[in-house]
Scaffold this active site. Structure first.
Site, mmCIF file in Angstrom:
data_model
loop_
_atom_site.group_PDB
_atom_site.id
_atom_site.type_symbol
_atom_site.label_atom_id
_atom_site.label_comp_id
_atom_site.label_asym_id
_atom_site.label_seq_id
_atom_site.Cartn_x
_atom_site.Cartn_y
_atom_site.Cartn_z
ATOM 1 N N ALA A 130 19.592 -21.437 23.331
ATOM 2 C CA ALA A 130 18.972 -20.240 22.765
ATOM 3 C C ALA A 130 19.238 -18.994 23.588
ATOM 4 O O ALA A 130 19.038 -17.881 23.113
ATOM 5 C CB ALA A 130 17.466 -20.462 22.635
ATOM 6 N N ASN A 196 13.820 -25.698 27.488
ATOM 7 C CA ASN A 196 15.173 -26.191 27.792
ATOM 8 C C ASN A 196 16.042 -25.075 28.346
ATOM 9 O O ASN A 196 16.941 -25.318 29.158
ATOM 10 C CB ASN A 196 15.790 -26.786 26.523
ATOM 11 C CG ASN A 196 15.093 -28.060 26.124
ATOM 12 O OD1 ASN A 196 15.312 -29.104 26.735
ATOM 13 N ND2 ASN A 196 14.204 -27.985 25.138
ATOM 14 N N HIS A 226 13.954 -14.304 25.387
ATOM 15 C CA HIS A 226 14.413 -14.928 26.633
ATOM 16 C C HIS A 226 14.991 -13.847 27.525
ATOM 17 O O HIS A 226 15.859 -13.087 27.084
ATOM 18 C CB HIS A 226 15.505 -15.967 26.343
ATOM 19 C CG HIS A 226 15.086 -16.977 25.336
ATOM 20 N ND1 HIS A 226 14.284 -18.047 25.641
ATOM 21 C CD2 HIS A 226 15.329 -17.064 24.014
ATOM 22 C CE1 HIS A 226 14.054 -18.746 24.559
ATOM 23 N NE2 HIS A 226 14.672 -18.181 23.549
HETATM 24 N N1 LIG Z 1 18.608 -25.628 24.922
HETATM 25 C C1 LIG Z 1 17.938 -24.878 24.052
HETATM 26 O O1 LIG Z 1 18.090 -23.644 24.034
HETATM 27 C C2 LIG Z 1 17.009 -25.498 23.072
HETATM 28 C C3 LIG Z 1 16.854 -26.870 22.987
HETATM 29 N N2 LIG Z 1 16.020 -27.438 22.054
HETATM 30 C C4 LIG Z 1 15.943 -28.910 21.982
HETATM 31 O O2 LIG Z 1 16.396 -29.314 20.701
HETATM 32 C C5 LIG Z 1 15.544 -30.304 20.184
HETATM 33 C C6 LIG Z 1 15.652 -30.363 18.671
HETATM 34 O O3 LIG Z 1 15.131 -29.180 18.111
HETATM 35 P P1 LIG Z 1 14.757 -29.109 16.555
HETATM 36 O O4 LIG Z 1 15.874 -29.553 15.721
HETATM 37 O O5 LIG Z 1 14.180 -27.757 16.330
HETATM 38 O O6 LIG Z 1 13.590 -30.199 16.476
HETATM 39 P P2 LIG Z 1 13.055 -30.953 15.176
HETATM 40 O O7 LIG Z 1 11.730 -31.509 15.571
HETATM 41 O O8 LIG Z 1 13.176 -30.077 13.969
HETATM 42 O O9 LIG Z 1 14.089 -32.159 14.944
HETATM 43 C C7 LIG Z 1 14.278 -33.209 15.846
HETATM 44 C C8 LIG Z 1 15.039 -34.318 15.150
HETATM 45 O O10 LIG Z 1 15.396 -35.322 16.098
HETATM 46 C C9 LIG Z 1 14.922 -36.589 15.643
HETATM 47 N N3 LIG Z 1 14.606 -37.428 16.806
HETATM 48 C C10 LIG Z 1 13.566 -37.307 17.642
HETATM 49 N N4 LIG Z 1 13.628 -38.252 18.601
HETATM 50 C C11 LIG Z 1 14.732 -38.980 18.349
HETATM 51 C C12 LIG Z 1 15.333 -40.096 18.972
HETATM 52 N N5 LIG Z 1 14.785 -40.683 20.045
HETATM 53 N N6 LIG Z 1 16.494 -40.595 18.456
HETATM 54 C C13 LIG Z 1 17.053 -40.007 17.367
HETATM 55 N N7 LIG Z 1 16.508 -38.961 16.715
HETATM 56 C C14 LIG Z 1 15.366 -38.447 17.205
HETATM 57 C C15 LIG Z 1 13.709 -36.252 14.814
HETATM 58 O O11 LIG Z 1 13.378 -37.335 13.967
HETATM 59 P P3 LIG Z 1 11.892 -37.459 13.333
HETATM 60 O O12 LIG Z 1 11.941 -36.606 12.089
HETATM 61 O O13 LIG Z 1 11.765 -38.922 13.082
HETATM 62 O O14 LIG Z 1 10.917 -36.952 14.355
HETATM 63 C C16 LIG Z 1 14.246 -35.035 14.063
HETATM 64 O O15 LIG Z 1 15.141 -35.418 13.049
HETATM 65 C C17 LIG Z 1 14.171 -29.923 20.765
HETATM 66 O O16 LIG Z 1 13.302 -31.029 20.824
HETATM 67 C C18 LIG Z 1 14.529 -29.432 22.154
HETATM 68 O O17 LIG Z 1 14.551 -30.523 23.062
HETATM 69 C C19 LIG Z 1 15.319 -26.654 21.178
HETATM 70 C C20 LIG Z 1 15.449 -25.286 21.233
HETATM 71 C C21 LIG Z 1 16.291 -24.596 22.170
HETATM 72 O O1 LIG Z 2 14.757 -22.055 21.055
HETATM 73 C C1 LIG Z 2 14.227 -21.398 21.937
HETATM 74 O O2 LIG Z 2 13.845 -20.224 21.775
HETATM 75 C C2 LIG Z 2 14.087 -21.960 23.325
HETATM 76 C C3 LIG Z 2 13.501 -23.283 23.403
HETATM 77 O O3 LIG Z 2 12.816 -23.742 22.516
HETATM 78 C C4 LIG Z 2 13.773 -24.053 24.616
HETATM 79 O O4 LIG Z 2 14.231 -23.473 25.607
HETATM 80 O O5 LIG Z 2 13.518 -25.263 24.589
#
Ligand SMILES: NC(=O)C1=CN([C@@H]2O[C@H](COP(=O)(O)OP(=O)(O)OC[C@H]3O[C@@H](n4cnc5c(N)ncnc54)[C@H](OP(=O)(O)O)[C@@H]3O)[C@@H](O)[C@H]2O)C=CC1
Ligand SMILES: O=C([O-])CC(=O)C(=O)O
EC number: 1.4.1.21
Length: 273
Positions: A130, A196, A226
């Protein structure tokens, strides 16, 4: 990138597939999605809404997922998925793009992933997510970093269902409230869905202990903001992004999914920037 593996079928996965569908010159040969048992219907719906591959399959176990032969696997699922599958994917020789970068705040998991990448001859790839400016931060690191701070500011709704609820009364906030001040390691571990970026800034820069983090719930903003401030021997700079929240998940900024897509597209680009 004829064959792609995607872990997760949520909001970010949808953004990644949207971006790939728009940018790829031809559909993927095969897309495999790995989800949790019970998540198959959501994954099937995602595939129907985003026809980016000539053929696609949904899996709830790692072995059949890997047996589809993805050239690269992208994780868009959360810290638990990195813990469950990250090392095995790397050991199998596939490069792994991890967006849940905060999972690496656990030193044992960080080491296990590095060891698995070494054993499999694979790369663990951490996109900026992000935030932005990690190229400048990584370059400045080579000159010598003096200080790196990260401030994450989101509307109260983005902090619901997290440890922030114990630190601030999110429902009644009238002004910006700093509810967390600490290291990037603490932030990433206590706020796995929201910090993250703090981990990515730490890994590109001064590390988990030396990167200072503030997290803010702010009822006056509508974006996920951010701000990364850097002092170094070659340049001082501040990067500030106001990310549009994903319609599917207010915690997640749309820019994070586009960052994953960019990382994947760069693997097949002739000119990489
Ligand atoms: N680096 C960055 O800037 C950012 C990183 N992130 C990371 O990205 C992740 C995903 O975000 P987002 O898509 O919005 O989240 P969502 O909650 O919309 O989607 C997560 C998906 O992953 C699935 N899931 C969860 N656990 C597992 C597992 N152990 N094995 C396989 N599938 C799994 C969920 O399934 P189910 O529907 O069954 O729960 C769902 O389909 C966040 O949790 C965060 O860690 C997010 C934002 C910014
Ligand atoms: O998507 C964002 O704004 C940032 C976020 O959730 C993360 O850092 O995990």
């Amino acid at each position: 990138m004829e064959r792609l593996g995607l872990i997760g079928a949520g909001g970010m996965a949808a953004t990644v597939l949207d971006a790939l569908a728009a940018a790829l010159p031809a559909p993927l040969e095969h897309l495999a999605i790995l989800t949790r048992p019970g998540g198959e219907a959501r994954a099937e719906a995602l595939l129907r809404a985003h026809p980016v591959a000539r053929d696609a399959t949904v899996h709830t176990a790692l072995d059949p997922f890997l047996a589809t032969g993805p050239a690269v696997v992208a994780e868009c699922a959360g810290h638990a998925a990195v813990r469950a599958h990250g090392a095995a994917v790397l050991r199998s020789g596939r490069d792994l793009v991890v967006i849940s970068v905060g999972a690496l705040a656990d030193p044992a998991l960080h080491t296990a992933l590095e060891d698995a990448a070494q054993a499999g001859g694979a790369q663990l790839i951490l996109p900026a997510g992000a935030v932005g400016g990690l190229d400048a931060l990584g370059a400045a690191r080579l000159s010598g970093l003096e200080a790196v701070t990260y401030v994450g500011r989101k509307p109260p709704a983005a902090w619901r269902g997290t440890a922030a609820e114990e630190m601030a009364d999110l429902a009644t906030l009238r002004e910006a409230t700093v509810f967390f001040t600490g290291t990037a390691r603490e932030a990433a571990q206590r706020f796995p869905q929201n910090a993250n970026v703090a981990a990515a800034v730490a890994l590109a820069g001064l590390g988990f202990e030396q990167t200072a983090v503030q997290l803010v719930a702010d009822p006056t903003v509508t974006r996920n903001e951010h701000e990364v401030a850097v002092r170094s021997a070659c340049a001082d700079f501040t990067i500030r992004l106001a990310g549009h929240p994903s319609p599917a998940n207010p915690k997640t900024s749309l820019s994070a999914g586009y960052s994953v897509a960019r990382t994947l597209l760069n693997r097949v680009a002739r000119v990489v920037i």
